[in-house]
Enzyme design. Structure first.
Site, mmCIF file in Angstrom:
data_model
loop_
_atom_site.group_PDB
_atom_site.id
_atom_site.type_symbol
_atom_site.label_atom_id
_atom_site.label_comp_id
_atom_site.label_asym_id
_atom_site.label_seq_id
_atom_site.Cartn_x
_atom_site.Cartn_y
_atom_site.Cartn_z
ATOM 1 N N ARG A 15 -3.766 -41.640 -31.397
ATOM 2 C CA ARG A 15 -4.447 -42.033 -32.716
ATOM 3 C C ARG A 15 -4.485 -40.907 -33.644
ATOM 4 O O ARG A 15 -3.962 -40.852 -34.868
ATOM 5 C CB ARG A 15 -5.808 -42.394 -32.245
ATOM 6 C CG ARG A 15 -6.678 -42.634 -33.418
ATOM 7 C CD ARG A 15 -8.210 -43.283 -33.220
ATOM 8 N NE ARG A 15 -8.115 -44.302 -31.928
ATOM 9 C CZ ARG A 15 -9.304 -44.630 -31.691
ATOM 10 N NH1 ARG A 15 -10.592 -43.951 -31.912
ATOM 11 N NH2 ARG A 15 -9.229 -45.470 -30.632
ATOM 12 N N HIS A 43 -0.400 -53.280 -33.358
ATOM 13 C CA HIS A 43 -1.584 -52.353 -33.816
ATOM 14 C C HIS A 43 -2.992 -52.981 -33.223
ATOM 15 O O HIS A 43 -3.441 -53.710 -34.060
ATOM 16 C CB HIS A 43 -1.701 -51.456 -35.245
ATOM 17 C CG HIS A 43 -2.766 -50.408 -34.977
ATOM 18 N ND1 HIS A 43 -2.314 -49.223 -34.608
ATOM 19 C CD2 HIS A 43 -3.867 -50.073 -35.794
ATOM 20 C CE1 HIS A 43 -3.237 -48.296 -34.760
ATOM 21 N NE2 HIS A 43 -4.039 -49.009 -35.481
ATOM 22 N N TYR A 60 -4.601 -58.808 -52.945
ATOM 23 C CA TYR A 60 -4.498 -58.627 -54.275
ATOM 24 C C TYR A 60 -3.125 -57.799 -54.571
ATOM 25 O O TYR A 60 -2.369 -57.744 -55.600
ATOM 26 C CB TYR A 60 -5.446 -58.109 -55.165
ATOM 27 C CG TYR A 60 -6.769 -59.016 -55.169
ATOM 28 C CD1 TYR A 60 -6.683 -60.149 -55.530
ATOM 29 C CD2 TYR A 60 -8.036 -58.333 -54.865
ATOM 30 C CE1 TYR A 60 -7.818 -60.917 -55.478
ATOM 31 C CE2 TYR A 60 -9.143 -59.269 -54.786
ATOM 32 C CZ TYR A 60 -8.936 -60.540 -55.187
ATOM 33 O OH TYR A 60 -10.149 -61.443 -55.125
#
Length: 866
Positions: A31, A77, A121
């Site tokens: 990570r 993931h 968007y």
């Protein structure tokens, strides 16, 4: 307990320890820390690989970010969508990454800290540079590992044709460790790696000739080089960053500070907001307005300055109190073969080169295997073409393809693959031209195989390939540095951008202080009326006037015996006609106290200078004290006690004392005592001192001045309150015992008034005189001839009937202006009145004074000889 179940007792400490270690290693490996080879964390790697698999390359159309995030989440993931989207957004921000890897379309945030638009968007695709990261991924260059559900495979590392860890840096917080790696310039890094390839034994210092310093995407200035050197050598260091600022003047004449680049990772909007709060709280002064004029053409933050503000001082205060100056703590922690390590510059390059060498070897082996496979097929085709008629007849006579393949294998000693290729060959390949193409292809393949074998056998060739590929990367993606390097900078010093120039410091009786450029004072002829100096209140006048340079320390000694510190550049600047600011705004002087003497010293850090330099104190009642400067070398905001003052007394003056100096004290009633400084022993800071001169029993007598002379050729100037003065050799003031009444310093009359000042002068000095009404005159000492000690002297400045001299100071002489008219000799009667114009400036002619009958040299009287 159900049947068949069994409870096993374990130690809870062991269980918690094991669980925490497993969690820690998961965070460290999977990570928070990047791999030294490709500079990517797992989430970055998965985003790039997922986008590649989705087909959103640099030359393809954009796809919705939500589609990309879903692809990465569903396949690689197993965490929240926010982590994936935030990662993709950061890789698209040109103020976050020096070389972005994602091409974003839409609102991807701003340097002001604005959040990006929602993933539904925005759209994205890979940058062309990201293709260099993924290039050759399909040639078995890296290992693949199963994804979270073992349904797919993902790369464990990227081939990474360029050193992403160095050029883009990274940051992350693991468990028990963290990483914070700075970005660098692509061209410099590539040049450094090429130098390493040419000389694997190259040192860090030699590499720093190529990789000079971090290169931040927001530009700015690296202030000081020690932190950079430490980071390159050890992997840890503190790099100080400053905004890039310039000084401009607006159309309305206002001075402005313009900031065009800010330090890396600084939120511009937050910085401006915090700066405004500091200005409102008076922690930063001199700024009248601040606004953000940034647009699509670039960043522009404007600070409008007040009229009396010094731009360099304001800018340095901004550096000191705001994020216009910040630091980047380098901590080069990354994963090396699965283990976290702190690496220096040479090691980072070494591991990248090793990774690229491994990629090239594996790619070469893959290409060799593919070339050998193709060559094997071509060999079969060539055999078939050489025996074309027999092959055709064999195939036509076979019952099915399997029989034909078996006969081809047995007849011509072919392999299964070759036989299948012959059967799959189209009839057009039987033409002569096609046969020539097969022969040419086979010959090319054999040359390629020879080359690939040579590459596998030679480290030199492998390094040559790495160098060639890096040179291509440099050619296509290299650019100029954005971040400047200030090599001479170091820890923050407020005076770094302030010119060290002479200033006239004036302090009024009411405690107003200012500094004025020395060039504003024009030399005049002796006896002139002078020009208007400080504008003051009706009952105020200038009490202290002297010259100091902007980098010097001012030591303020108050009449109650305390000392305060201030840098000269911290004193507000103003013209001759301005009154300045209250000194209480700058130093914490109690209301009942006031400044009596100000001393300027160059520095308070050199032990030898401090211990061998002494201060000579003098009080109005004639007490003197000698104390090492070291006792006053530790500035404190609230000040410290400088001397113990007796009741009814107060400090008159404090001066720096040179070894073997002569000390002269002058009293208001015209007496002077001269003694050697060795007559006063060194005392502590809290001592009261010893008697220097015995004053007259007549009420009103007090000490008006002290002179400490190291040069016996110096002359003494005494000035009376009605504007009379004279120069006399030091030798005329005979040495007397410390504590005596002394000798006559000036013949005082009703016309001259009492003594107000004594100064040491020579022909290279100018004299500045200011009276209580604020009129100032500057005189050349070369225009004032030397006369006897006991004379009355000559008029230096014309004084009005209700006025008198308040302050006298000497300054360095100016060059004489050829346009100035020489003074003419006229007789001036002491009863003449001065006229004042409507502008407040005294207007009289340039005067000189002839000596009257009382100014002739006199023989010493009995009191002088006593």
């Amino acid at each position: 307990m159900a049947e068949g179940e069994k409870i096993i007792s374990i130690n809870i400490e062991d269980e918690m320890r094991g669980a925490y270690i497993d969690y820690s290693m998961s965070v460290i490996i999977s990570r928070a820390l990047p791999d030294v080879r490709d500079g990517l964390k797992p989430v970055h790697r998965r985003v790039l690989y997922g986008m590649s698999e989705l087909g959103v390359g640099y030359n393809k159309s954009y796809k919705k970010s939500a589609r990309i995030v879903g692809e990465v989440l569903g396949k690689y993931h197993p965490h929240g969508d926010t982590s994936v989207y935030d990662t993709m957004v950061r890789m698209a921000q040109d103020w976050s990454l020096r070389y972005p890897l994602v091409d974003g379309q839409g609102n991807f945030g701003s340097v002001d800290g604005d959040s990006p638009a929602a993933m539904r968007y925005t759209e994205a695709r890979l940058k062309r540079l990201a293709d260099e990261m993924l290039n050759d991924l399909d040639k078995d260059t890296v290992d693949f590992q199963p994804n979270f559900d073992d349904s797919l495979e993902e790369p464990s590392v990227m081939p990474a044709k360029f050193p992403n860890l160095l050029v883009n840096g990274t940051s992350g917080i693991a468990v028990g460790m963290a990483t914070n790696m700075a970005p660098h310039n692509m061209t410099e890094v590539v040049n450094g790696i090429i130098a390493y390839l040419d000389n694997p034994d190259i040192t860090v210092d030699e590499l720093m000739q190529y990789v000079t310093a971090p290169d931040f995407p927001t530009g700015g200035i690296i202030y000081g080089y020690e932190g950079v050197k430490q980071a390159f050598h050890t992997g840890r260091g503190r790099v100080v960053m400053r905004a890039k600022a310039t000084f401009e003047t607006s159309k309305t004449g206002k001075e402005q500070i313009i900031v065009t680049e800010i330090p890396y990772m600084v939120n511009k909007a937050s910085m401006i907001e915090k700066t405004a709060a500091l200005i409102n709280d008076k922690k930063i002064e001199g700024i009248s307005d601040m606004r953000d004029e940034s647009d699509r053409d670039g960043m522009r933050i404007v600070y409008d300055l007040k009229r009396d503000a010094m731009p360099s001082v304001v800018l340095n205060n901004l550096y000191k109190y705001t994020q216009l100056q910040s630091s980047f703590g380098v901590n080069n922690v990354c994963l090396v073969k699965g283990r976290p390590m702190t690496l220096n510059l040479q090691q980072l390059i070494q591991y990248f080169v090793e990774h690229r060498a491994e990629v090239i070897i594996r790619r070469t082996k893959y290409e060799l295997a593919e070339a050998q496979k193709r060559a094997h097929i071509l060999e079969g085709l060539l055999i078939a073409l050489d025996h074309l008629d027999e092959v055709i007849a064999l195939i036509r006579g076979s019952r099915d393809p399997e029989v034909a393949r078996g006969q081809l294998i047995s007849r011509f000693a072919l392999s299964e693959v070759q036989a299948r290729a012959i059967l799959d060959m189209r009839l057009q390949r039987l033409t002569g031209l096609e046969r020539d193409k097969i022969v040419a292809e086979y010959e090319d393949l054999m040359r390629l195989i020879d080359h690939l074998n040579a590459v596998l056998a030679s480290d030199v060739l492998q390094r040559g390939i790495i160098k060639t590929e890096l040179e291509d990367i440099r050619e296509r993606y290299g650019d100029a540095r954005r971040t400047e390097i200030n090599y001479v900078g170091g820890d923050f010093s407020t005076e770094d951008m302030i010119a060290d120039e002479a200033m006239v410091i004036t302090i009024s009786r009411e405690g107003y202080i200012k500094r004025t450029n020395l060039d504003e004072y024009r030399a005049q002829g002796r006896g002139g009326a002078g020009s208007r100096g400080a504008v003051s209140k009706k009952d105020d006048f200038t009490e202290h006037l002297f010259v100091a340079t902007t980098h010097e320390y001012l030591l303020f000694f108050t009449e109650l015996g305390r000392v305060f510190w201030l840098k000269v550049y911290e004193v507000p600047e103003g013209g001759k006609a301005t009154k300045g600011l209250p000194i209480q705004n700058l130093i914490e002087i109690p209301r009942e106290d006031k400044v009596r003497s100000v001393l300027n010293v160059r520095g308070l850090k050199d032990p030898d200078y401090l211990e061998n330099t002494y201060l000579m104190f003098c009080t109005e009642q004639g007490t003197v004290k000698k104390t090492p400067l070291e006792a006053y070398s530790r500035p404190r905001t609230a000040g410290i006690n400088a001397i113990t003052i007796n009741d009814g007394d107060r400090i008159l003056d404090v001066q720096l004392l040179a070894p073997n100096s002569e000390v002269v004290l002058a009293s208001r009633f015209g007496r002077a005592v001269r003694f050697n400084e060795s007559k006063v022993r060194s005392m502590g800071r809290s001592a009261a001192g010893v008697r220097g001169i015995s004053l007259s029993d007549t009420p009103g007598d007090r000490v008006v001045g002290m002179v400490c002379l190291a040069d016996p050729t110096q002359e003494l100037l005494v000035v009376s309150e009605n504007g009379y003065g004279k120069r006399s050799p030091l030798d005329e003031y005979r040495v007397t015992n410390r504590g005596g009444k002394g000798v006559r310093a000036m013949k005082l009359t009703e016309k001259t008034g009492n003594l107000v000042a004594i100064k040491d002068v020579n022909d290279t000095d100018d004299l500045m005189i200011i009276n209580k009404s604020g009129i100032t005159i500057r005189l050349r000492m070369s225009d004032l001839r030397t006369i006897g000690r006991a004379t009355q002297g000559v008029r230096l400045i014309k004084i009005g009937s209700n006025d008198e001299i308040s302050s006298v100071a000497k300054v360095a002489a100016e060059e004489k202006d050829e346009s100035e008219t020489e003074a003419t000799l006229v007789v001036v009667d002491s009863s003449e009145e001065l006229a004042e114009s409507s502008s407040g400036v005294i207007t009289v002619g340039v005067l000189d004074i002839e000596l009257d009958d009382n100014t002739a040299d006199e023989e010493p009287d009995a009191e002088d000889l006593a």
